[in-house]
Design an enzyme around this catalytic site. Structure first.
Site, PDB file in Angstrom:
ATOM      1  CG  HIS A 184      17.306 -18.846  -6.561  1.00  0.00           C
ATOM      2  ND1 HIS A 184      16.423 -18.169  -5.770  1.00  0.00           N
ATOM      3  CD2 HIS A 184      18.353 -19.154  -5.769  1.00  0.00           C
ATOM      4  CE1 HIS A 184      16.926 -18.064  -4.553  1.00  0.00           C
ATOM      5  NE2 HIS A 184      18.101 -18.662  -4.519  1.00  0.00           N
TER       6      HIS A 184
HETATM    7  C1  UD1 Z   1      23.547 -18.286  -5.506  1.00  0.00           C
HETATM    8  C2  UD1 Z   1      23.800 -19.037  -4.205  1.00  0.00           C
HETATM    9  C3  UD1 Z   1      22.452 -19.345  -3.548  1.00  0.00           C
HETATM   10  C4  UD1 Z   1      21.633 -18.079  -3.365  1.00  0.00           C
HETATM   11  C5  UD1 Z   1      21.496 -17.344  -4.685  1.00  0.00           C
HETATM   12  C6  UD1 Z   1      20.826 -16.029  -4.475  1.00  0.00           C
HETATM   13  C7  UD1 Z   1      25.739 -20.545  -4.097  1.00  0.00           C
HETATM   14  C8  UD1 Z   1      26.173 -21.954  -4.160  1.00  0.00           C
HETATM   15  N1  UD1 Z   1      24.451 -20.317  -4.453  1.00  0.00           N
HETATM   16  O1  UD1 Z   1      22.827 -19.140  -6.376  1.00  0.00           O
HETATM   17  O2  UD1 Z   1      22.679 -19.916  -2.271  1.00  0.00           O
HETATM   18  O3  UD1 Z   1      20.367 -18.419  -2.872  1.00  0.00           O
HETATM   19  O4  UD1 Z   1      22.814 -17.103  -5.234  1.00  0.00           O
HETATM   20  O5  UD1 Z   1      20.320 -15.467  -5.630  1.00  0.00           O
HETATM   21  O6  UD1 Z   1      26.510 -19.691  -3.745  1.00  0.00           O
HETATM   22  N2  UD1 Z   1      24.040 -15.540 -13.314  1.00  0.00           N
HETATM   23  C9  UD1 Z   1      23.885 -14.473 -14.149  1.00  0.00           C
HETATM   24  N3  UD1 Z   1      24.161 -13.225 -13.640  1.00  0.00           N
HETATM   25  C10 UD1 Z   1      24.592 -13.023 -12.385  1.00  0.00           C
HETATM   26  C11 UD1 Z   1      24.762 -14.142 -11.559  1.00  0.00           C
HETATM   27  C12 UD1 Z   1      24.478 -15.394 -12.034  1.00  0.00           C
HETATM   28  O7  UD1 Z   1      23.490 -14.606 -15.311  1.00  0.00           O
HETATM   29  O8  UD1 Z   1      24.819 -11.859 -12.001  1.00  0.00           O
HETATM   30  C13 UD1 Z   1      23.681 -16.902 -13.845  1.00  0.00           C
HETATM   31  C14 UD1 Z   1      24.885 -17.662 -14.410  1.00  0.00           C
HETATM   32  O9  UD1 Z   1      24.463 -18.383 -15.513  1.00  0.00           O
HETATM   33  C15 UD1 Z   1      25.253 -18.608 -13.300  1.00  0.00           C
HETATM   34  C16 UD1 Z   1      23.885 -18.884 -12.651  1.00  0.00           C
HETATM   35  O10 UD1 Z   1      23.160 -17.686 -12.788  1.00  0.00           O
HETATM   36  O11 UD1 Z   1      25.886 -19.752 -13.745  1.00  0.00           O
HETATM   37  C17 UD1 Z   1      23.996 -19.283 -11.197  1.00  0.00           C
HETATM   38  O12 UD1 Z   1      24.734 -18.322 -10.437  1.00  0.00           O
HETATM   39  P1  UD1 Z   1      25.474 -18.764  -9.066  1.00  0.00           P
HETATM   40  O13 UD1 Z   1      25.979 -17.580  -8.371  1.00  0.00           O
HETATM   41  O14 UD1 Z   1      26.434 -19.863  -9.354  1.00  0.00           O
HETATM   42  O15 UD1 Z   1      24.331 -19.432  -8.242  1.00  0.00           O
HETATM   43  P2  UD1 Z   1      22.873 -18.919  -7.928  1.00  0.00           P
HETATM   44  O16 UD1 Z   1      21.897 -19.878  -8.501  1.00  0.00           O
HETATM   45  O17 UD1 Z   1      22.747 -17.475  -8.293  1.00  0.00           O
HETATM   46  N1  UDP Z   2      15.031  -9.816  -4.033  1.00  0.00           N
HETATM   47  C1  UDP Z   2      15.054  -8.656  -4.805  1.00  0.00           C
HETATM   48  N2  UDP Z   2      14.644  -8.733  -6.105  1.00  0.00           N
HETATM   49  C2  UDP Z   2      14.206  -9.887  -6.682  1.00  0.00           C
HETATM   50  C3  UDP Z   2      14.192 -11.063  -5.886  1.00  0.00           C
HETATM   51  C4  UDP Z   2      14.620 -10.993  -4.571  1.00  0.00           C
HETATM   52  O1  UDP Z   2      15.420  -7.589  -4.310  1.00  0.00           O
HETATM   53  O2  UDP Z   2      13.853  -9.883  -7.871  1.00  0.00           O
HETATM   54  C5  UDP Z   2      15.517  -9.757  -2.638  1.00  0.00           C
HETATM   55  C6  UDP Z   2      14.572 -10.241  -1.559  1.00  0.00           C
HETATM   56  O3  UDP Z   2      13.722  -9.212  -1.097  1.00  0.00           O
HETATM   57  C7  UDP Z   2      15.544 -10.699  -0.472  1.00  0.00           C
HETATM   58  C8  UDP Z   2      16.717 -11.246  -1.265  1.00  0.00           C
HETATM   59  O4  UDP Z   2      16.619 -10.641  -2.557  1.00  0.00           O
HETATM   60  O5  UDP Z   2      15.971  -9.576   0.291  1.00  0.00           O
HETATM   61  C9  UDP Z   2      16.664 -12.745  -1.366  1.00  0.00           C
HETATM   62  O6  UDP Z   2      17.641 -13.180  -2.265  1.00  0.00           O
HETATM   63  P1  UDP Z   2      17.570 -14.557  -3.053  1.00  0.00           P
HETATM   64  O7  UDP Z   2      16.193 -15.077  -3.072  1.00  0.00           O
HETATM   65  O8  UDP Z   2      18.268 -14.341  -4.344  1.00  0.00           O
HETATM   66  O9  UDP Z   2      18.550 -15.486  -2.191  1.00  0.00           O
HETATM   67  P2  UDP Z   2      18.340 -16.478  -0.957  1.00  0.00           P
HETATM   68  O10 UDP Z   2      17.747 -15.705   0.150  1.00  0.00           O
HETATM   69  O11 UDP Z   2      17.498 -17.609  -1.428  1.00  0.00           O
HETATM   70  O12 UDP Z   2      19.715 -16.961  -0.671  1.00  0.00           O
END
Ligand code: UD1
Ligand code: UDP
Length: 366
Positions: A206
Protein backbone atom coordinates in the site's frame (compact mmCIF):
# COMPACT_ATOMS: atom_id res chain seq x y z
CA UNK A 1 -6.11 12.15 34.96
CA UNK A 2 -8.09 12.57 31.74
CA UNK A 3 -6.46 10.81 28.80
CA UNK A 4 -7.38 10.79 25.11
CA UNK A 5 -6.22 7.82 23.05
CA UNK A 6 -6.21 8.64 19.33
CA UNK A 7 -6.87 6.11 16.57
CA UNK A 8 -7.44 6.78 12.89
CA UNK A 9 -5.97 4.18 10.55
CA UNK A 10 -5.64 0.37 10.63
CA UNK A 11 -2.26 0.03 12.35
CA UNK A 12 -3.34 2.39 15.16
CA UNK A 13 -5.90 -0.05 16.52
CA UNK A 14 -3.36 -2.77 17.41
CA UNK A 15 -1.13 -0.17 19.08
CA UNK A 16 -3.80 1.55 21.15
CA UNK A 17 -5.83 -1.51 22.23
CA UNK A 18 -3.27 -2.87 24.75
CA UNK A 19 -2.88 0.56 26.34
CA UNK A 20 -6.63 1.07 26.53
CA UNK A 21 -7.01 -2.22 28.39
CA UNK A 22 -4.11 -1.60 30.75
CA UNK A 23 -5.39 1.88 31.65
CA UNK A 24 -8.87 0.45 32.25
CA UNK A 25 -7.44 -1.59 35.16
CA UNK A 26 -6.86 1.69 37.00
CA UNK A 27 -10.17 3.44 36.38
CA UNK A 28 -9.86 5.13 39.78
CA UNK A 29 -6.82 7.01 38.44
CA UNK A 30 -7.35 7.33 34.69
CA UNK A 31 -10.40 8.54 32.86
CA UNK A 32 -9.84 7.37 29.29
CA UNK A 33 -11.59 8.40 26.09
CA UNK A 34 -11.09 6.77 22.74
CA UNK A 35 -11.12 9.20 19.81
CA UNK A 36 -11.41 7.85 16.24
CA UNK A 37 -10.64 10.37 13.50
CA UNK A 38 -12.26 8.23 10.78
CA UNK A 39 -9.18 8.30 8.52
CA UNK A 40 -9.96 4.64 7.83
CA UNK A 41 -13.66 3.91 7.74
CA UNK A 42 -14.42 0.76 5.71
CA UNK A 43 -15.67 -2.03 7.92
CA UNK A 44 -12.63 -4.12 7.02
CA UNK A 45 -10.21 -1.27 7.78
CA UNK A 46 -11.76 -0.23 11.07
CA UNK A 47 -14.80 -1.90 12.69
CA UNK A 48 -13.35 -5.42 12.33
CA UNK A 49 -10.49 -4.39 14.62
CA UNK A 50 -12.74 -2.85 17.26
CA UNK A 51 -14.57 -6.17 17.49
CA UNK A 52 -11.53 -8.42 17.46
CA UNK A 53 -9.34 -6.29 19.71
CA UNK A 54 -12.28 -5.87 22.10
CA UNK A 55 -12.28 -2.10 21.93
CA UNK A 56 -15.47 -0.19 22.81
CA UNK A 57 -17.28 2.10 20.40
CA UNK A 58 -15.17 5.30 20.26
CA UNK A 59 -16.26 8.14 22.53
CA UNK A 60 -15.86 10.51 19.58
CA UNK A 61 -15.90 9.68 15.90
CA UNK A 62 -14.67 12.58 13.77
CA UNK A 63 -15.65 11.10 10.39
CA UNK A 64 -12.89 12.81 8.42
CA UNK A 65 -12.71 10.16 5.66
CA UNK A 66 -10.29 10.20 2.73
CA UNK A 67 -8.85 13.33 1.12
CA UNK A 68 -5.53 14.83 0.03
CA UNK A 69 -2.91 15.16 2.78
CA UNK A 70 -3.62 18.85 3.33
CA UNK A 71 -7.38 18.49 3.45
CA UNK A 72 -7.35 15.34 5.59
CA UNK A 73 -4.87 16.80 8.10
CA UNK A 74 -6.76 20.08 8.27
CA UNK A 75 -10.10 18.33 8.74
CA UNK A 76 -8.73 16.24 11.60
CA UNK A 77 -7.20 19.32 13.22
CA UNK A 78 -10.37 21.32 12.93
CA UNK A 79 -12.61 18.60 14.32
CA UNK A 80 -10.29 17.38 17.07
CA UNK A 81 -9.62 20.89 18.29
CA UNK A 82 -13.33 21.26 19.02
CA UNK A 83 -13.20 18.08 21.09
CA UNK A 84 -10.19 19.39 22.99
CA UNK A 85 -11.99 22.66 23.78
CA UNK A 86 -14.90 20.66 25.20
CA UNK A 87 -12.94 18.06 27.11
CA UNK A 88 -9.59 19.57 28.07
CA UNK A 89 -7.77 16.27 28.72
CA UNK A 90 -4.55 16.14 30.75
CA UNK A 91 -2.76 13.99 28.18
CA UNK A 92 -3.19 13.02 24.53
CA UNK A 93 -1.67 9.76 23.32
CA UNK A 94 -0.96 9.33 19.60
CA UNK A 95 0.53 6.27 17.90
CA UNK A 96 2.69 5.58 14.86
CA UNK A 97 3.06 7.81 11.85
CA UNK A 98 -0.25 8.36 10.07
CA UNK A 99 -1.86 11.73 9.32
CA UNK A 100 -4.18 11.35 12.34
CA UNK A 101 -1.11 11.02 14.59
CA UNK A 102 0.47 14.29 13.52
CA UNK A 103 -2.78 16.27 13.26
CA UNK A 104 -4.00 15.43 16.77
CA UNK A 105 -0.55 15.98 18.29
CA UNK A 106 -0.41 19.44 16.72
CA UNK A 107 -3.85 20.34 18.05
CA UNK A 108 -2.93 19.28 21.56
CA UNK A 109 0.45 21.01 21.88
CA UNK A 110 -0.99 24.27 20.61
CA UNK A 111 -3.43 24.09 23.51
CA UNK A 112 -0.56 23.28 25.89
CA UNK A 113 -1.84 19.77 26.48
CA UNK A 114 0.99 17.23 26.90
CA UNK A 115 1.37 14.62 24.15
CA UNK A 116 2.76 11.10 24.43
CA UNK A 117 3.94 9.53 21.18
CA UNK A 118 3.83 5.77 21.01
CA UNK A 119 6.42 4.32 18.61
CA UNK A 120 8.59 7.43 18.74
CA UNK A 121 12.04 7.80 17.18
CA UNK A 122 11.64 5.60 14.11
CA UNK A 123 13.25 7.07 11.01
CA UNK A 124 13.51 5.89 7.42
CA UNK A 125 15.50 9.04 6.52
CA UNK A 126 13.33 9.19 3.42
CA UNK A 127 11.47 12.48 3.26
CA UNK A 128 9.49 11.36 0.22
CA UNK A 129 7.41 9.22 2.60
CA UNK A 130 4.46 11.07 4.16
CA UNK A 131 4.99 8.95 7.28
CA UNK A 132 8.56 10.24 7.77
CA UNK A 133 7.25 13.82 7.86
CA UNK A 134 4.56 12.78 10.33
CA UNK A 135 7.16 11.04 12.54
CA UNK A 136 9.55 13.99 12.62
CA UNK A 137 6.84 16.56 13.31
CA UNK A 138 5.14 14.45 15.98
CA UNK A 139 8.38 13.62 17.79
CA UNK A 140 9.57 17.21 17.73
CA UNK A 141 6.45 18.45 19.53
CA UNK A 142 5.68 15.54 21.87
CA UNK A 143 6.46 15.58 25.60
CA UNK A 144 6.78 11.83 26.15
CA UNK A 145 8.60 9.86 23.47
CA UNK A 146 7.85 6.18 23.94
CA UNK A 147 10.32 4.23 21.82
CA UNK A 148 10.18 0.57 20.71
CA UNK A 149 13.92 -0.09 20.24
CA UNK A 150 17.36 1.49 20.86
CA UNK A 151 17.59 2.98 17.34
CA UNK A 152 14.56 5.11 18.25
CA UNK A 153 16.38 6.60 21.26
CA UNK A 154 19.52 7.22 19.19
CA UNK A 155 17.63 9.02 16.42
CA UNK A 156 15.87 11.29 18.90
CA UNK A 157 19.07 12.16 20.74
CA UNK A 158 20.76 13.00 17.42
CA UNK A 159 17.87 15.37 16.71
CA UNK A 160 18.54 17.19 19.97
CA UNK A 161 15.69 15.81 22.07
CA UNK A 162 16.57 15.67 25.75
CA UNK A 163 16.99 12.26 27.36
CA UNK A 164 14.38 13.08 30.01
CA UNK A 165 11.65 12.96 27.37
CA UNK A 166 12.64 9.54 25.99
CA UNK A 167 11.29 6.31 27.48
CA UNK A 168 12.20 2.95 25.97
CA UNK A 169 9.01 1.01 26.55
CA UNK A 170 9.21 -1.68 23.86
CA UNK A 171 6.94 -2.59 20.98
CA UNK A 172 3.27 -2.18 21.79
CA UNK A 173 2.08 -3.83 18.57
CA UNK A 174 3.69 -7.01 19.86
CA UNK A 175 1.54 -6.74 23.02
CA UNK A 176 -1.51 -7.24 20.78
CA UNK A 177 0.17 -9.99 18.81
CA UNK A 178 1.07 -11.94 21.94
CA UNK A 179 -2.39 -11.45 23.37
CA UNK A 180 -4.21 -12.70 20.26
CA UNK A 181 -1.85 -15.34 18.88
CA UNK A 182 -3.74 -18.21 20.54
CA UNK A 183 -7.11 -16.82 19.55
CA UNK A 184 -5.99 -16.49 15.94
CA UNK A 185 -5.65 -20.27 15.85
CA UNK A 186 -9.45 -20.42 15.60
CA UNK A 187 -9.28 -18.67 12.21
CA UNK A 188 -10.69 -20.70 9.32
CA UNK A 189 -8.99 -18.62 6.65
CA UNK A 190 -6.85 -21.49 5.35
CA UNK A 191 -9.91 -23.60 4.62
CA UNK A 192 -11.82 -20.64 3.20
CA UNK A 193 -9.02 -19.81 0.79
CA UNK A 194 -8.02 -23.41 0.19
CA UNK A 195 -4.48 -22.89 1.46
CA UNK A 196 -2.00 -25.33 2.92
CA UNK A 197 0.02 -24.21 5.91
CA UNK A 198 3.62 -23.34 5.01
CA UNK A 199 2.91 -23.51 1.29
CA UNK A 200 1.99 -19.99 0.25
CA UNK A 201 3.36 -16.49 0.03
CA UNK A 202 1.39 -13.73 1.79
CA UNK A 203 1.39 -10.32 0.11
CA UNK A 204 0.39 -6.82 1.20
CA UNK A 205 1.11 -3.56 -0.61
CA UNK A 206 0.00 0.00 0.00
CA UNK A 207 2.99 2.40 0.06
CA UNK A 208 2.50 5.30 -2.37
CA UNK A 209 6.01 4.68 -3.76
CA UNK A 210 4.94 1.18 -4.84
CA UNK A 211 1.29 1.55 -5.74
CA UNK A 212 0.81 5.16 -6.91
CA UNK A 213 3.09 4.85 -9.96
CA UNK A 214 1.99 2.61 -12.79
CA UNK A 215 5.50 1.58 -13.76
CA UNK A 216 6.42 0.51 -10.22
CA UNK A 217 3.18 -1.33 -9.66
CA UNK A 218 3.56 -3.10 -13.02
CA UNK A 219 7.11 -4.17 -12.05
CA UNK A 220 5.83 -5.66 -8.81
CA UNK A 221 2.92 -7.44 -10.47
CA UNK A 222 5.36 -8.75 -13.09
CA UNK A 223 7.50 -10.29 -10.35
CA UNK A 224 4.38 -11.84 -8.75
CA UNK A 225 3.62 -13.49 -12.07
CA UNK A 226 7.00 -15.22 -11.96
CA UNK A 227 6.77 -16.15 -8.27
CA UNK A 228 3.31 -17.60 -8.82
CA UNK A 229 4.83 -20.23 -11.09
CA UNK A 230 6.36 -21.78 -7.99
CA UNK A 231 4.01 -21.00 -5.14
CA UNK A 232 0.46 -19.95 -4.30
CA UNK A 233 0.10 -16.23 -3.53
CA UNK A 234 -2.49 -14.72 -1.16
CA UNK A 235 -3.03 -11.01 -1.43
CA UNK A 236 -5.45 -9.22 0.96
CA UNK A 237 -5.60 -6.01 -0.99
CA UNK A 238 -5.53 -2.55 0.61
CA UNK A 239 -8.25 -0.22 -0.83
CA UNK A 240 -5.61 2.22 -2.08
CA UNK A 241 -3.98 -0.54 -4.13
CA UNK A 242 -7.28 -1.88 -5.46
CA UNK A 243 -8.33 1.59 -6.61
CA UNK A 244 -4.99 2.20 -8.31
CA UNK A 245 -4.96 -1.14 -10.09
CA UNK A 246 -8.39 -0.36 -11.50
CA UNK A 247 -7.50 3.23 -12.39
CA UNK A 248 -4.20 2.29 -14.04
CA UNK A 249 -5.78 -0.46 -16.12
CA UNK A 250 -3.65 -3.20 -14.51
CA UNK A 251 -6.54 -5.53 -13.69
CA UNK A 252 -5.83 -7.71 -16.70
CA UNK A 253 -2.22 -8.23 -15.52
CA UNK A 254 -3.51 -9.30 -12.14
CA UNK A 255 -6.04 -11.67 -13.67
CA UNK A 256 -3.34 -13.30 -15.77
CA UNK A 257 -1.42 -14.43 -12.67
CA UNK A 258 -2.13 -18.07 -11.93
CA UNK A 259 -2.27 -19.23 -8.32
CA UNK A 260 -2.95 -15.67 -7.08
CA UNK A 261 -5.77 -15.31 -4.56
CA UNK A 262 -6.88 -11.74 -4.14
CA UNK A 263 -9.13 -11.02 -1.19
CA UNK A 264 -10.33 -7.84 0.50
CA UNK A 265 -8.42 -6.76 3.64
CA UNK A 266 -8.91 -9.43 6.29
CA UNK A 267 -9.47 -9.16 10.03
CA UNK A 268 -6.66 -9.26 12.58
CA UNK A 269 -7.03 -12.91 13.65
CA UNK A 270 -7.13 -14.09 10.04
CA UNK A 271 -4.17 -11.95 9.13
CA UNK A 272 -2.02 -13.13 12.03
CA UNK A 273 -2.93 -16.70 11.12
CA UNK A 274 -1.98 -16.10 7.49
CA UNK A 275 1.34 -14.57 8.55
CA UNK A 276 2.20 -17.27 11.04
CA UNK A 277 1.85 -20.09 8.54
CA UNK A 278 3.14 -18.36 5.40
CA UNK A 279 6.21 -19.82 3.71
CA UNK A 280 7.23 -16.18 3.34
CA UNK A 281 5.77 -12.69 3.18
CA UNK A 282 6.18 -9.95 0.59
CA UNK A 283 5.11 -6.57 1.90
CA UNK A 284 5.74 -2.86 2.22
CA UNK A 285 3.89 -2.51 5.53
CA UNK A 286 5.60 -1.17 8.63
CA UNK A 287 3.83 -3.33 11.19
CA UNK A 288 4.13 -6.55 9.22
CA UNK A 289 7.94 -6.25 9.23
CA UNK A 290 7.71 -6.38 13.03
CA UNK A 291 5.07 -9.08 13.38
CA UNK A 292 6.91 -11.39 10.96
CA UNK A 293 10.13 -10.85 12.92
CA UNK A 294 8.37 -11.83 16.12
CA UNK A 295 6.93 -14.96 14.47
CA UNK A 296 10.20 -15.76 12.67
CA UNK A 297 8.61 -15.84 9.22
CA UNK A 298 10.79 -14.74 6.29
CA UNK A 299 9.74 -11.28 5.14
CA UNK A 300 10.78 -9.50 1.96
CA UNK A 301 10.07 -5.78 2.22
CA UNK A 302 9.75 -4.03 -1.13
CA UNK A 303 11.41 -0.80 -0.09
CA UNK A 304 14.83 0.87 -0.30
CA UNK A 305 14.80 1.71 3.40
CA UNK A 306 13.00 0.95 6.62
CA UNK A 307 12.25 2.95 9.75
CA UNK A 308 12.42 -0.39 11.55
CA UNK A 309 16.08 -1.42 10.97
CA UNK A 310 16.04 -3.82 13.91
CA UNK A 311 13.79 -6.13 11.88
CA UNK A 312 16.68 -6.43 9.39
CA UNK A 313 19.62 -6.54 11.82
CA UNK A 314 17.95 -8.92 14.29
CA UNK A 315 14.79 -10.10 12.61
CA UNK A 316 13.61 -12.06 9.59
CA UNK A 317 13.22 -9.01 7.35
CA UNK A 318 15.14 -8.35 4.12
CA UNK A 319 14.87 -5.13 2.11
CA UNK A 320 14.44 -5.69 -1.61
CA UNK A 321 14.76 -2.97 -4.23
CA UNK A 322 12.01 -2.44 -6.73
CA UNK A 323 13.54 -4.56 -9.43
CA UNK A 324 11.93 -7.67 -10.88
CA UNK A 325 15.06 -9.83 -10.99
CA UNK A 326 16.10 -8.85 -7.45
CA UNK A 327 12.66 -9.72 -6.10
CA UNK A 328 12.66 -13.08 -7.86
CA UNK A 329 16.22 -13.81 -6.72
CA UNK A 330 15.33 -13.24 -3.04
CA UNK A 331 12.25 -15.43 -3.39
CA UNK A 332 14.34 -18.19 -4.99
CA UNK A 333 16.71 -18.14 -2.01
CA UNK A 334 13.81 -18.70 0.38
CA UNK A 335 12.29 -21.44 -1.77
CA UNK A 336 15.69 -23.18 -1.74
CA UNK A 337 15.69 -23.12 2.05
CA UNK A 338 18.18 -20.30 2.46
CA UNK A 339 16.30 -18.71 5.35
CA UNK A 340 17.42 -16.00 7.74
CA UNK A 341 16.91 -16.78 11.43
CA UNK A 342 15.15 -14.15 13.49
CA UNK A 343 15.82 -13.09 17.03
CA UNK A 344 13.12 -11.27 18.99
CA UNK A 345 14.31 -7.76 19.93
CA UNK A 346 14.55 -6.76 23.55
CA UNK A 347 11.31 -5.52 25.15
CA UNK A 348 9.09 -6.99 22.45
CA UNK A 349 7.59 -9.02 25.25
CA UNK A 350 3.91 -8.18 25.61
CA UNK A 351 4.50 -5.88 28.58
CA UNK A 352 4.89 -2.54 26.82
CA UNK A 353 1.46 -1.24 27.87
CA UNK A 354 2.32 -2.05 31.51
CA UNK A 355 5.54 -0.05 31.27
CA UNK A 356 3.70 2.89 29.72
CA UNK A 357 1.06 2.93 32.43
CA UNK A 358 3.82 3.01 35.08
CA UNK A 359 5.16 6.16 33.39
CA UNK A 360 1.68 7.72 33.32
CA UNK A 361 1.22 6.88 37.02
CA UNK A 362 4.39 8.81 37.85
CA UNK A 363 3.09 11.78 35.82
CA UNK A 364 -0.15 11.65 37.75
CA UNK A 365 1.72 11.86 41.05
CA UNK A 366 3.81 14.88 39.94
C1 UD1 B 1 -2.48 5.26 5.64
C2 UD1 B 1 -1.24 5.89 6.26
C3 UD1 B 1 -0.07 4.91 6.14
C4 UD1 B 1 -0.42 3.57 6.75
C5 UD1 B 1 -1.71 3.04 6.15
C6 UD1 B 1 -2.13 1.79 6.85
C7 UD1 B 1 -0.99 8.34 6.09
C8 UD1 B 1 -0.31 9.43 5.37
N1 UD1 B 1 -0.85 7.10 5.55
O1 UD1 B 1 -2.22 5.05 4.27
O2 UD1 B 1 1.05 5.44 6.84
O3 UD1 B 1 0.63 2.67 6.52
O4 UD1 B 1 -2.75 4.03 6.30
O5 UD1 B 1 -3.05 1.04 6.15
O6 UD1 B 1 -1.61 8.57 7.10
N2 UD1 B 1 -9.58 4.05 1.54
C9 UD1 B 1 -10.75 3.34 1.49
N3 UD1 B 1 -11.31 2.95 2.68
C10 UD1 B 1 -10.78 3.26 3.87
C11 UD1 B 1 -9.59 4.00 3.90
C12 UD1 B 1 -9.00 4.38 2.73
O7 UD1 B 1 -11.27 3.04 0.41
O8 UD1 B 1 -11.36 2.87 4.91
C13 UD1 B 1 -8.92 4.42 0.24
C14 UD1 B 1 -9.30 5.83 -0.24
O9 UD1 B 1 -9.40 5.80 -1.62
C15 UD1 B 1 -8.11 6.66 0.16
C16 UD1 B 1 -6.96 5.65 0.05
O10 UD1 B 1 -7.52 4.41 0.41
O11 UD1 B 1 -7.94 7.78 -0.63
C17 UD1 B 1 -5.79 5.99 0.95
O12 UD1 B 1 -6.19 6.15 2.31
P1 UD1 B 1 -5.30 7.05 3.32
O13 UD1 B 1 -5.79 6.90 4.69
O14 UD1 B 1 -5.18 8.43 2.77
O15 UD1 B 1 -3.87 6.44 3.18
P2 UD1 B 1 -3.41 4.93 3.25
O16 UD1 B 1 -2.79 4.57 1.95
O17 UD1 B 1 -4.51 4.07 3.77
N1 UDP C 1 -3.46 -6.35 8.92
C1 UDP C 1 -4.71 -6.95 9.02
N2 UDP C 1 -5.36 -7.30 7.87
C2 UDP C 1 -4.83 -7.10 6.63
C3 UDP C 1 -3.56 -6.49 6.54
C4 UDP C 1 -2.90 -6.12 7.71
O1 UDP C 1 -5.21 -7.17 10.13
O2 UDP C 1 -5.48 -7.44 5.63
C5 UDP C 1 -2.77 -5.92 10.16
C6 UDP C 1 -1.37 -6.46 10.38
O3 UDP C 1 -1.37 -7.70 11.05
C7 UDP C 1 -0.75 -5.36 11.24
C8 UDP C 1 -1.39 -4.09 10.71
O4 UDP C 1 -2.59 -4.52 10.06
O5 UDP C 1 -1.12 -5.54 12.60
C9 UDP C 1 -0.49 -3.37 9.75
O6 UDP C 1 -1.20 -2.34 9.13
P1 UDP C 1 -0.82 -1.72 7.72
O7 UDP C 1 0.05 -2.63 6.97
O8 UDP C 1 -2.09 -1.26 7.11
O9 UDP C 1 -0.05 -0.37 8.15
P2 UDP C 1 1.47 -0.01 8.43
O10 UDP C 1 1.95 -0.88 9.52
O11 UDP C 1 2.22 -0.17 7.15
O12 UDP C 1 1.42 1.43 8.80
Amino acid sequence: MKIHLIVGARPNFMKIAPLYKELAKYSDIFQVKLIHTGQHYDERMSKFFFDELQLPVPDKYLEVGSASHGVQTARIMERYEEVLFEEKPDLVVVAGDVNSTMACALDAVKMHIPVAHLEAGLRSFDMSMPEEINRIVTDSISDYLLTPSPDGDENLIKEGITKEKIFRVGNIMIDSLIQYLDKSESSTIHTELNLQKGKYCLITLHRPSNVDHKENLATILGSFKEIAKETVLVFPMHPRTLKNIEKMGLKNVLESILQLRIVPPVGYYDFIHLQRYAKFIVTDSGGIQEESTFMNVPCLTLRDNTERPITVTQGSNILVKLNKSEIIQEVEKILQGNIKKAQIPDLWDGKTAERIVEIFMKMEKN
